[in-house]
Design a protein around this motif. Structure first.
Motif, PDB file in Angstrom:
ATOM      1  N   GLY A   1       0.831  -1.200   0.000  1.00  0.00           N
ATOM      2  CA  GLY A   1       0.000   0.000   0.000  1.00  0.00           C
ATOM      3  C   GLY A   1       0.859   1.241   0.000  1.00  0.00           C
ATOM      4  O   GLY A   1       2.046   1.193   0.342  1.00  0.00           O
ATOM      5  N   PRO A   2       0.278   2.373  -0.372  1.00  0.00           N
ATOM      6  CA  PRO A   2       1.045   3.615  -0.444  1.00  0.00           C
ATOM      7  C   PRO A   2       1.474   4.100   0.937  1.00  0.00           C
ATOM      8  O   PRO A   2       0.955   3.647   1.960  1.00  0.00           O
ATOM      9  CB  PRO A   2       0.061   4.611  -1.091  1.00  0.00           C
ATOM     10  CG  PRO A   2      -1.288   4.052  -0.788  1.00  0.00           C
ATOM     11  CD  PRO A   2      -1.134   2.565  -0.751  1.00  0.00           C
ATOM     12  N   SER A   3       2.424   5.025   0.947  1.00  0.00           N
ATOM     13  CA  SER A   3       2.860   5.642   2.213  1.00  0.00           C
ATOM     14  C   SER A   3       1.660   6.297   2.888  1.00  0.00           C
ATOM     15  O   SER A   3       0.842   6.929   2.220  1.00  0.00           O
ATOM     16  CB  SER A   3       3.893   6.727   1.914  1.00  0.00           C
ATOM     17  OG  SER A   3       5.140   6.280   2.301  1.00  0.00           O
TER      18      SER A   3
ATOM     19  N   GLY B   1      -1.381   3.140   6.480  1.00  0.00           N
ATOM     20  CA  GLY B   1      -1.644   2.481   7.756  1.00  0.00           C
ATOM     21  C   GLY B   1      -0.893   1.176   7.945  1.00  0.00           C
ATOM     22  O   GLY B   1      -1.146   0.438   8.900  1.00  0.00           O
ATOM     23  N   LYS B   2       0.070   0.879   7.067  1.00  0.00           N
ATOM     24  CA  LYS B   2       0.781  -0.411   7.142  1.00  0.00           C
ATOM     25  C   LYS B   2       1.559  -0.547   8.463  1.00  0.00           C
ATOM     26  O   LYS B   2       1.483  -1.581   9.129  1.00  0.00           O
ATOM     27  CB  LYS B   2       1.755  -0.565   5.951  1.00  0.00           C
ATOM     28  CG  LYS B   2       1.100  -0.533   4.598  1.00  0.00           C
ATOM     29  CD  LYS B   2       2.057  -0.879   3.473  1.00  0.00           C
ATOM     30  CE  LYS B   2       3.261   0.036   3.359  1.00  0.00           C
ATOM     31  NZ  LYS B   2       2.916   1.424   3.013  1.00  0.00           N
ATOM     32  N   THR B   3       2.302   0.487   8.831  1.00  0.00           N
ATOM     33  CA  THR B   3       3.088   0.420  10.072  1.00  0.00           C
ATOM     34  C   THR B   3       2.176   0.386  11.287  1.00  0.00           C
ATOM     35  O   THR B   3       2.422  -0.367  12.242  1.00  0.00           O
ATOM     36  CB  THR B   3       4.058   1.619  10.145  1.00  0.00           C
ATOM     37  OG1 THR B   3       4.956   1.542   9.042  1.00  0.00           O
ATOM     38  CG2 THR B   3       4.861   1.592  11.434  1.00  0.00           C
ATOM     39  N   THR B   4       1.103   1.169  11.256  1.00  0.00           N
ATOM     40  CA  THR B   4       0.135   1.137  12.356  1.00  0.00           C
ATOM     41  C   THR B   4      -0.440  -0.260  12.515  1.00  0.00           C
ATOM     42  O   THR B   4      -0.592  -0.767  13.642  1.00  0.00           O
ATOM     43  CB  THR B   4      -0.996   2.154  12.102  1.00  0.00           C
ATOM     44  OG1 THR B   4      -0.436   3.456  12.018  1.00  0.00           O
ATOM     45  CG2 THR B   4      -2.034   2.121  13.211  1.00  0.00           C
TER      46      THR B   4
ATOM     47  N   THR C   1       5.611  -4.830   2.750  1.00  0.00           N
ATOM     48  CA  THR C   1       6.630  -4.602   1.727  1.00  0.00           C
ATOM     49  C   THR C   1       6.107  -3.645   0.664  1.00  0.00           C
ATOM     50  O   THR C   1       4.894  -3.588   0.412  1.00  0.00           O
ATOM     51  CB  THR C   1       7.065  -5.935   1.071  1.00  0.00           C
ATOM     52  OG1 THR C   1       8.098  -5.662   0.118  1.00  0.00           O
ATOM     53  CG2 THR C   1       5.901  -6.633   0.363  1.00  0.00           C
ATOM     54  N   HIS C   2       7.017  -2.897   0.064  1.00  0.00           N
ATOM     55  CA  HIS C   2       6.645  -2.058  -1.084  1.00  0.00           C
ATOM     56  C   HIS C   2       7.011  -2.762  -2.390  1.00  0.00           C
ATOM     57  O   HIS C   2       6.741  -2.252  -3.469  1.00  0.00           O
ATOM     58  CB  HIS C   2       7.382  -0.715  -1.016  1.00  0.00           C
ATOM     59  CG  HIS C   2       8.864  -0.855  -1.214  1.00  0.00           C
ATOM     60  ND1 HIS C   2       9.716  -1.245  -0.197  1.00  0.00           N
ATOM     61  CD2 HIS C   2       9.640  -0.706  -2.308  1.00  0.00           C
ATOM     62  CE1 HIS C   2      10.952  -1.319  -0.671  1.00  0.00           C
ATOM     63  NE2 HIS C   2      10.933  -1.004  -1.947  1.00  0.00           N
ATOM     64  N   ASP C   3       7.618  -3.946  -2.285  1.00  0.00           N
ATOM     65  CA  ASP C   3       8.247  -4.619  -3.419  1.00  0.00           C
ATOM     66  C   ASP C   3       7.352  -5.754  -3.937  1.00  0.00           C
ATOM     67  O   ASP C   3       7.181  -6.773  -3.269  1.00  0.00           O
ATOM     68  CB  ASP C   3       9.595  -5.183  -2.944  1.00  0.00           C
ATOM     69  CG  ASP C   3      10.349  -5.921  -4.037  1.00  0.00           C
ATOM     70  OD1 ASP C   3       9.893  -5.901  -5.202  1.00  0.00           O
ATOM     71  OD2 ASP C   3      11.403  -6.516  -3.727  1.00  0.00           O
ATOM     72  N   PRO C   4       6.780  -5.611  -5.149  1.00  0.00           N
ATOM     73  CA  PRO C   4       5.923  -6.667  -5.701  1.00  0.00           C
ATOM     74  C   PRO C   4       6.655  -8.003  -5.841  1.00  0.00           C
ATOM     75  O   PRO C   4       6.048  -9.065  -5.704  1.00  0.00           O
ATOM     76  CB  PRO C   4       5.509  -6.127  -7.076  1.00  0.00           C
ATOM     77  CG  PRO C   4       5.755  -4.658  -7.030  1.00  0.00           C
ATOM     78  CD  PRO C   4       6.884  -4.457  -6.060  1.00  0.00           C
ATOM     79  N   GLU C   5       7.975  -7.958  -6.098  1.00  0.00           N
ATOM     80  CA  GLU C   5       8.752  -9.205  -6.206  1.00  0.00           C
ATOM     81  C   GLU C   5       8.772  -9.931  -4.863  1.00  0.00           C
ATOM     82  O   GLU C   5       8.653 -11.153  -4.797  1.00  0.00           O
ATOM     83  CB  GLU C   5      10.189  -8.892  -6.644  1.00  0.00           C
ATOM     84  CG  GLU C   5      10.327  -8.395  -8.075  1.00  0.00           C
ATOM     85  CD  GLU C   5      10.006  -9.484  -9.091  1.00  0.00           C
ATOM     86  OE1 GLU C   5      10.385 -10.648  -8.863  1.00  0.00           O
ATOM     87  OE2 GLU C   5       9.354  -9.156 -10.094  1.00  0.00           O
TER      88      GLU C   5
ATOM     89  N   LYS D   1      -6.095   3.848   2.378  1.00  0.00           N
ATOM     90  CA  LYS D   1      -7.075   4.630   3.142  1.00  0.00           C
ATOM     91  C   LYS D   1      -7.761   3.774   4.203  1.00  0.00           C
ATOM     92  O   LYS D   1      -8.961   3.884   4.449  1.00  0.00           O
ATOM     93  CB  LYS D   1      -8.107   5.268   2.201  1.00  0.00           C
ATOM     94  CG  LYS D   1      -7.493   6.254   1.202  1.00  0.00           C
ATOM     95  CD  LYS D   1      -8.557   6.902   0.351  1.00  0.00           C
ATOM     96  CE  LYS D   1      -7.972   7.954  -0.580  1.00  0.00           C
ATOM     97  NZ  LYS D   1      -7.100   7.397  -1.607  1.00  0.00           N
ATOM     98  N   GLY D   2      -6.977   2.898   4.839  1.00  0.00           N
ATOM     99  CA  GLY D   2      -7.482   2.117   5.954  1.00  0.00           C
ATOM    100  C   GLY D   2      -8.394   0.965   5.573  1.00  0.00           C
ATOM    101  O   GLY D   2      -9.080   0.404   6.435  1.00  0.00           O
TER     102      GLY D   2
END
Length: 227
Positions: free
Chosen positions: A41-43, A46-49, A202-206, A219-220
């Motif tokens: 997901g984008p910056s 909510g990934k870290t939360t 991860t931000h990496d599709p691989e 957006k949650g």
């Protein structure tokens, strides 16, 4: 499979000055025992939360967080600390190793909070380092190891107490492609051969392709991505 982790109608907001920022408003998530889930997901999505809530290092405002049939959202700080030590292994992008300690001593750190004997701690450390293929580097300090080897030490530290659940925050973000694939292969092996349940941001599709399924958080809200 049975549900290991369930989030039910979870709400989380942060205060920034007088402003309230809602990260999650009624978030639901089920992770089965033995699953390997990649979260993308984008910056600011909510990934870290989410990782902090799953690992008990942050609290929701409302809703339920269940782990293996127990509600952990009502635990006090002492209960949460004990639960984390027993149940969760953390793996980060930057390996967070203690530079003055060798690999074996770094791996042993989580066990220092337990009542295990010194002999049992040593046996667990040896097993964990052998699983990641680094027992021959047990006496090396972090600066004597490559980035990939340091991350393997961090993985050994995460699994040394035999937790059911691994939380990985961009675990290959600081590594080249080949080294990253080696590390992801190790995580896949822990999932497939040892039954560890893994959630990896991860931000990496691989990197996401190594998981069994990928969820996109924006957006949650979650959407499942077909592999």
């Amino acid at each position: 499979m049975s549900a290991l982790i369930q989030l039910k109608n979870v709400k989380k907001t942060y205060k920034r000055g007088k402003e309230s920022i809602t990260i999650f408003d009624g978030l639901n998530l089920t992770i089965e025992q033995g699953d390997f889930v990649a979260i993308m997901g984008p910056s600011g999505s909510g990934k870290t939360t989410l990782l902090n809530l799953l690992g008990g290092t942050d609290r929701s405002d409302s809703g339920e967080i269940n782990f293996d049939g127990e509600r952990i959202d009502g635990y006090n700080e002492g209960q949460l600390a004990g639960w984390r030590a027993r149940s969760v292994g953390f793996i980060f992008q930057f390996y967070n190793l203690m530079p003055v300690l060798n690999a074996a001593q770094n791996v042993e750190l989580p066990l220092m909070l337990t009542k295990l004997s010194a002999g049992k701690r040593r046996a667990n450390v040896e097993t964990a380092l052998k699983i990641v293929g680094l027992w021959d580097r047990a006496k090396h300090r972090p600066k004597e190891l490559s980035g990939g080897q340091q991350q393997r030490v961090a993985i050994a530290r995460a699994i040394v107490s035999d937790p059911k659940f691994l939380l990985c925050d961009e675990p290959t973000g600081d590594l080249d492609r080949n080294t990253a694939n080696d590390i992801l292969g190790t995580l896949q092996q822990l999932n497939q051969e040892m039954g560890k349940t893994i959630v990896m941001v991860t931000h990496d599709p691989e990197a996401a392709r190594f998981a069994k399924r990928t969820l996109h958080l924006d957006k949650g809200v979650f959407a499942e991505v077909t592999q």
